[in-house]
Design a protein around this motif. Structure first.
Motif, PDB file in Angstrom:
ATOM      1  N   GLU A   1       0.766  -1.054   0.090  1.00 55.19           N
ATOM      2  CA  GLU A   1       0.065   0.123  -0.105  1.00 55.19           C
ATOM      3  C   GLU A   1       0.765   1.430   0.001  1.00 55.19           C
ATOM      4  O   GLU A   1       1.850   1.373   0.570  1.00 55.19           O
ATOM      5  CB  GLU A   1      -1.176  -0.104   1.098  1.00 55.19           C
ATOM      6  CG  GLU A   1      -0.455  -0.015   2.544  1.00 55.19           C
ATOM      7  CD  GLU A   1       0.105   1.637   3.101  1.00 55.19           C
ATOM      8  OE1 GLU A   1      -0.521   2.465   2.585  1.00 55.19           O
ATOM      9  OE2 GLU A   1       0.437   1.693   4.205  1.00 55.19           O
ATOM     10  N   GLY A   2       0.351   2.258  -0.666  1.00 54.17           N
ATOM     11  CA  GLY A   2       0.943   3.630  -0.745  1.00 54.17           C
ATOM     12  C   GLY A   2       0.442   4.477  -1.499  1.00 54.17           C
ATOM     13  O   GLY A   2      -0.479   4.237  -2.614  1.00 54.17           O
ATOM     14  N   ILE A   3       1.074   5.587  -1.742  1.00 52.65           N
ATOM     15  CA  ILE A   3       0.356   6.951  -2.197  1.00 52.65           C
ATOM     16  C   ILE A   3       0.820   6.756  -3.893  1.00 52.65           C
ATOM     17  O   ILE A   3       0.152   7.370  -4.611  1.00 52.65           O
ATOM     18  CB  ILE A   3       0.885   8.260  -1.968  1.00 52.65           C
ATOM     19  CG1 ILE A   3       2.452   8.228  -1.632  1.00 52.65           C
ATOM     20  CG2 ILE A   3       0.182   8.534  -0.291  1.00 52.65           C
ATOM     21  CD1 ILE A   3       2.727   9.622  -1.243  1.00 52.65           C
ATOM     22  N   LEU A   4       2.014   6.170  -4.410  1.00 52.30           N
ATOM     23  CA  LEU A   4       2.221   6.252  -5.654  1.00 52.30           C
ATOM     24  C   LEU A   4       2.898   5.019  -6.125  1.00 52.30           C
ATOM     25  O   LEU A   4       3.652   4.787  -7.010  1.00 52.30           O
ATOM     26  CB  LEU A   4       3.343   7.114  -5.761  1.00 52.30           C
ATOM     27  CG  LEU A   4       3.121   8.646  -5.629  1.00 52.30           C
ATOM     28  CD1 LEU A   4       4.554   9.562  -5.541  1.00 52.30           C
ATOM     29  CD2 LEU A   4       2.286   9.093  -6.725  1.00 52.30           C
ATOM     30  N   VAL A   5       2.138   3.889  -5.825  1.00 50.47           N
ATOM     31  CA  VAL A   5       2.384   2.560  -6.197  1.00 50.47           C
ATOM     32  C   VAL A   5       2.144   2.015  -7.530  1.00 50.47           C
ATOM     33  O   VAL A   5       2.514   1.289  -8.178  1.00 50.47           O
ATOM     34  CB  VAL A   5       2.030   1.314  -5.304  1.00 50.47           C
ATOM     35  CG1 VAL A   5       2.558   1.421  -3.888  1.00 50.47           C
ATOM     36  CG2 VAL A   5       0.251   1.349  -5.225  1.00 50.47           C
ATOM     37  N   PHE A   6       1.383   2.928  -8.178  1.00 50.84           N
ATOM     38  CA  PHE A   6       1.017   2.716  -9.574  1.00 50.84           C
ATOM     39  C   PHE A   6       1.735   3.616 -10.356  1.00 50.84           C
ATOM     40  O   PHE A   6       1.214   3.832 -11.617  1.00 50.84           O
ATOM     41  CB  PHE A   6      -0.410   2.944  -9.986  1.00 50.84           C
ATOM     42  CG  PHE A   6      -1.548   2.182  -9.135  1.00 50.84           C
ATOM     43  CD1 PHE A   6      -0.908   0.729  -8.652  1.00 50.84           C
ATOM     44  CD2 PHE A   6      -2.694   2.334  -8.963  1.00 50.84           C
ATOM     45  CE1 PHE A   6      -1.841  -0.066  -7.911  1.00 50.84           C
ATOM     46  CE2 PHE A   6      -3.613   1.633  -8.196  1.00 50.84           C
ATOM     47  CZ  PHE A   6      -3.205   0.572  -7.766  1.00 50.84           C
ATOM     48  N   TYR A   7       2.659   4.434  -9.996  1.00 44.62           N
ATOM     49  CA  TYR A   7       3.190   5.393 -11.002  1.00 44.62           C
ATOM     50  C   TYR A   7       4.175   4.845 -11.684  1.00 44.62           C
ATOM     51  O   TYR A   7       4.066   5.501 -13.301  1.00 44.62           O
ATOM     52  CB  TYR A   7       3.892   6.510 -10.027  1.00 44.62           C
ATOM     53  CG  TYR A   7       4.525   7.866 -10.830  1.00 44.62           C
ATOM     54  CD1 TYR A   7       3.541   8.887 -11.209  1.00 44.62           C
ATOM     55  CD2 TYR A   7       6.018   7.768 -11.035  1.00 44.62           C
ATOM     56  CE1 TYR A   7       3.892   9.611 -12.027  1.00 44.62           C
ATOM     57  CE2 TYR A   7       6.034   8.837 -11.885  1.00 44.62           C
ATOM     58  CZ  TYR A   7       5.118   9.767 -12.276  1.00 44.62           C
ATOM     59  OH  TYR A   7       5.874  10.850 -13.156  1.00 44.62           O
ATOM     60  N   PHE A   8       5.175   4.169 -11.353  1.00 43.77           N
ATOM     61  CA  PHE A   8       6.089   3.600 -12.431  1.00 43.77           C
ATOM     62  C   PHE A   8       5.759   2.267 -13.190  1.00 43.77           C
ATOM     63  O   PHE A   8       5.374   1.395 -12.467  1.00 43.77           O
ATOM     64  CB  PHE A   8       7.427   3.212 -11.604  1.00 43.77           C
ATOM     65  CG  PHE A   8       8.172   4.793 -11.150  1.00 43.77           C
ATOM     66  CD1 PHE A   8       8.875   5.249 -12.217  1.00 43.77           C
ATOM     67  CD2 PHE A   8       8.306   5.062  -9.878  1.00 43.77           C
ATOM     68  CE1 PHE A   8       9.351   6.684 -11.794  1.00 43.77           C
ATOM     69  CE2 PHE A   8       8.757   6.201  -9.419  1.00 43.77           C
ATOM     70  CZ  PHE A   8       9.409   7.052 -10.259  1.00 43.77           C
TER      71      PHE A   8
END
Ligand code: C5P
Ligand code: MG
Length: 253
Positions: A138-145
């Motif tokens: 879980e996290g705020i930017l786990v789909f970014y890269f």
């Protein structure tokens, strides 16, 4: 949430895997539910919380554990609330990728501990993650890269409006992270809100499921829990050839 499935009988380096990601910005104003609450609820409902951590079928990892070490000048900025912790470069993304790949290959891995008060990684406080069948990440930017995103077999975006996010954040940062009100509000206006709009919100389109209201959304949580239960009970029936999620994961690099 990342979900990794292992071949049950043999040792856990020969594995079947599948991956699920929960990405959430969740909270409710009244009860101040945090993102981690969604994962906690899932773990509780799956009966994993009271288990010895080496025996768990489901484990949870936070992207926050992978904040990178700051340079001395960045540290000074962070102390004044002038460092952008909501930018994708604030994380050690190579380590995230390595760790997720280790998880997928059934390798035991070590997760650093992060301290929000000193804005630094705590030395000698490593958590060992043992091979598990399901890993929630879980996290705020786990789909970014894309390389990281492609590893997940199920992606969830927990949606909350910006007022609620701020209302959750203020007391949390003051009580738990040693900040004062000015710091929290300035950081929110200068970094958190703009970065959410620039980096986080656009990743919503990658989600398989969008969950409104976070941990209060018991219907959504029950559906996820049931999905994981089905996955856990079916995993023994899947052969090494079927699905071949590892090759799919490796194809992403
Ligand atoms: O728990 P949560 O996902 O909210 O944690 C992420 C938030 O923590 C980010 O929005 C970032 O602004 C904040 N953060 C911080 N100080 C740090 C590291 C992260 O305020 N040293
Ligand atoms: Mg959190």
């Amino acid at each position: 949430i990342v979900e990794a499935r292992l071949q049950p009988a043999e040792y856990r380096n020969l594995l079947q895997k599948s991956i699920t990601v929960l990405r959430k910005r969740a909270c409710s104003v009244g009860k101040m539910k945090k993102k981690s609450t969604v994962c906690k609820r899932i773990m509780e409902k799956l009966g994993q919380v009271d288990m010895d951590h080496t025996e768990r079928q489901v484990v949870c990892i936070s992207q926050d554990s992978f904040y990178r070490e700051l340079t001395p000048s960045e540290k000074l900025k962070a102390e004044k609330g002038q460092f952008n912790f909501d930018h994708p470069d604030a994380f050690d993304n190579d380590r995230i990728l390595r760790t997720l790949r280790d998880i997928l290959t059934g390798v035991k891995c070590e997760i650093p501990a992060y301290d929000y008060r000193s804005n630094s990684i705590l030395k000698n406080q490593i958590t060992t993650i043992y091979p598990a069948d399901v890993v929630l990440f879980e996290g705020i930017l786990v789909f970014y890269f894309p390389e990281i995103r492609e590893l997940f077999h199920m992606k969830l975006f927990v949606d909350t409006d910006s007022d609620t996010r701020l209302a959750r954040r203020v007391p949390r940062d003051i009580k738990e992270r040693g900040r004062d009100l000015d710091y929290v509000l300035n950081q929110y206006m200068n970094f958190v809100k703009p970065a959410f709009e620039e980096f986080c919100l656009p990743t919503k389109k990658f989600a398989d499921v969008i969950i409104p209201r976070g941990a209060d959304n018991t219907v959504a949580i029950d559906l996820i829990v049931q999905h994981i239960r089905d996955f856990l009970s079916n995993r023994g029936r899947v052969t090494m050839e079927a699905e071949s999620p590892i090759s799919r994961a490796e194809g992403g690099f």
